[in-house]
Design an enzyme around this catalytic site. Structure first.
Site, PDB file in Angstrom:
ATOM      1  N   ASN A   1       0.829  -1.218   0.000  1.00  0.00           N
ATOM      2  CA  ASN A   1       0.000   0.000   0.000  1.00  0.00           C
ATOM      3  C   ASN A   1       0.860   1.263   0.000  1.00  0.00           C
ATOM      4  O   ASN A   1       0.505   2.260  -0.634  1.00  0.00           O
ATOM      5  CB  ASN A   1      -0.974  -0.010   1.184  1.00  0.00           C
TER       6      ASN A   1
ATOM      7  N   LEU B   1      -3.732   2.375  17.659  1.00  0.00           N
ATOM      8  CA  LEU B   1      -3.265   3.605  18.316  1.00  0.00           C
ATOM      9  C   LEU B   1      -4.214   3.949  19.463  1.00  0.00           C
ATOM     10  O   LEU B   1      -5.434   3.822  19.334  1.00  0.00           O
ATOM     11  CB  LEU B   1      -3.206   4.747  17.294  1.00  0.00           C
TER      12      LEU B   1
ATOM     13  N   ASN C   1      -6.959   5.155   7.708  1.00  0.00           N
ATOM     14  CA  ASN C   1      -6.511   3.758   7.719  1.00  0.00           C
ATOM     15  C   ASN C   1      -7.160   3.008   6.566  1.00  0.00           C
ATOM     16  O   ASN C   1      -8.307   3.275   6.213  1.00  0.00           O
ATOM     17  CB  ASN C   1      -6.948   3.116   9.051  1.00  0.00           C
TER      18      ASN C   1
ATOM     19  N   HIS D   1      -8.470  -0.741   5.574  1.00  0.00           N
ATOM     20  CA  HIS D   1      -8.813  -2.028   6.181  1.00  0.00           C
ATOM     21  C   HIS D   1      -9.317  -2.960   5.068  1.00  0.00           C
ATOM     22  O   HIS D   1     -10.150  -2.552   4.252  1.00  0.00           O
ATOM     23  CB  HIS D   1      -9.883  -1.843   7.259  1.00  0.00           C
TER      24      HIS D   1
ATOM     25  N   GLU E   1      -7.626  -2.056  -2.707  1.00  0.00           N
ATOM     26  CA  GLU E   1      -6.779  -1.256  -1.814  1.00  0.00           C
ATOM     27  C   GLU E   1      -5.850  -0.295  -2.540  1.00  0.00           C
ATOM     28  O   GLU E   1      -5.724   0.872  -2.157  1.00  0.00           O
ATOM     29  CB  GLU E   1      -5.925  -2.183  -0.937  1.00  0.00           C
TER      30      GLU E   1
HETATM   31  C1  GAR Z   1      -3.236  -4.842   3.728  1.00  0.00           C
HETATM   32  O1  GAR Z   1      -4.117  -5.787   3.198  1.00  0.00           O
HETATM   33  C2  GAR Z   1      -3.976  -3.887   4.654  1.00  0.00           C
HETATM   34  O2  GAR Z   1      -5.269  -3.572   4.224  1.00  0.00           O
HETATM   35  C3  GAR Z   1      -4.012  -4.694   5.918  1.00  0.00           C
HETATM   36  O3  GAR Z   1      -2.741  -5.308   5.994  1.00  0.00           O
HETATM   37  C4  GAR Z   1      -2.225  -5.508   4.664  1.00  0.00           C
HETATM   38  C5  GAR Z   1      -0.865  -4.870   4.589  1.00  0.00           C
HETATM   39  O4  GAR Z   1      -0.255  -5.067   3.344  1.00  0.00           O
HETATM   40  N1  GAR Z   1      -4.312  -3.866   7.059  1.00  0.00           N
HETATM   41  C6  GAR Z   1      -5.015  -4.282   8.100  1.00  0.00           C
HETATM   42  O5  GAR Z   1      -5.420  -5.421   8.223  1.00  0.00           O
HETATM   43  C7  GAR Z   1      -5.287  -3.218   9.158  1.00  0.00           C
HETATM   44  N2  GAR Z   1      -6.274  -3.670  10.095  1.00  0.00           N
HETATM   45  P1  GAR Z   1       0.936  -4.131   2.823  1.00  0.00           P
HETATM   46  O6  GAR Z   1       1.989  -4.053   3.934  1.00  0.00           O
HETATM   47  O7  GAR Z   1       1.468  -4.867   1.630  1.00  0.00           O
HETATM   48  O8  GAR Z   1       0.377  -2.779   2.474  1.00  0.00           O
END
Ligand code: GAR
Length: 199
Positions: A16, A92, A106, A108, A179
């Site tokens: 991301n 946080l 954020n 999600h 995402e």
């Molecule tokens: C992503 O899928 C993000 O949406 C999720 O972790 C992954 C990180 O991937 N976040 C959560 O679950 C937050 N509650 P990345 O490090 O490759 O961006």
């Protein structure tokens, strides 16, 4: 202010973060300055991505004493206007949220209010969606408040679940189809509002 100075908090591979940097390189984030990356542990993929993208990166281990204070100090030092949680897997505290005066957003990997809140992060979210048997999932970008995944929703995108999906396959599809587009667009939208407020 011409551009909002953004800090990106990361805990993992950083795809991301990469999507934010790629969007910036395509000129799609004219009101955003990706100013700082904060990684909450050493050795994660996101750190190398930040380095390749030329963004200063601090490693502040989440498990160490004083984590939030150190993050707040870094945000002040780099004059950060807004925080983007891009695969940040900690929660946080309400104190942190009160102490930072700018917006915190954020991403999600589900359609909130499904499969969210404490304990739902990363692959676990997709495992839960598959075991429930939903046919559609997706991703959500929202403002962060004191309730985990409970703040006002900025943007959502739905993604179909396919027969035979594993959590890993579904995670990848949600990233690719939702995402990586949603987060840069939502971050730029919030940055633009900040810049316009301060004109
Ligand atoms: C992503 O899928 C993000 O949406 C999720 O972790 C992954 C990180 O991937 N976040 C959560 O679950 C937050 N509650 P990345 O490090 O490759 O961006």
């Amino acid at each position: 202010m011409l551009r909002a100075r953004i800090a990106v908090l990361v805990s993992g591979g950083g795809t991301n973060l990469q999507a934010l940097m790629d969007s910036r390189s395509r000129g799609e984030m004219p009101h955003s300055a990706l100013t700082l990356v904060i990684a909450d542990k050493a050795g994660i993929g996101a750190i190398a991505r930040a380095e390749r993208g030329g963004i200063p990166c601090l490693v502040i281990p989440r498990r160490e004493e004083g984590f939030e204070k150190r993050v707040l100090d870094a945000l002040a030092e780099y004059r950060i206007d807004m925080v983007v949680l891009a695969g940040f897997l900690g929660i946080l505290s309400a104190d942190f949220i009160r102490c930072f005066s700018g917006p915190i957003i954020n991403i999600h990997p589900s359609l909130i209010p499904s499969f969210c809140g404490q304990g739902f992060y990363g692959l676990r979210v997709h495992e839960a969606a598959l075991s429930y048997g939903v046919k559609v999932t997706g991703a959500t970008v929202h403002f962060v408040n004191e309730i985990p995944d409970g703040g006002r929703i900025i943007a959502q995108k739905a993604v179909d679940i396919q027969p035979g999906d594993t959590p890993e396959v579904l995670q990848r599809r949600v990233m690719e189809e939702a995402e990586w587009q949603l987060l840069p667009a939502a971050a730029e939208q919030v940055a633009k509002q900040l810049v316009e407020q301060l004109k």
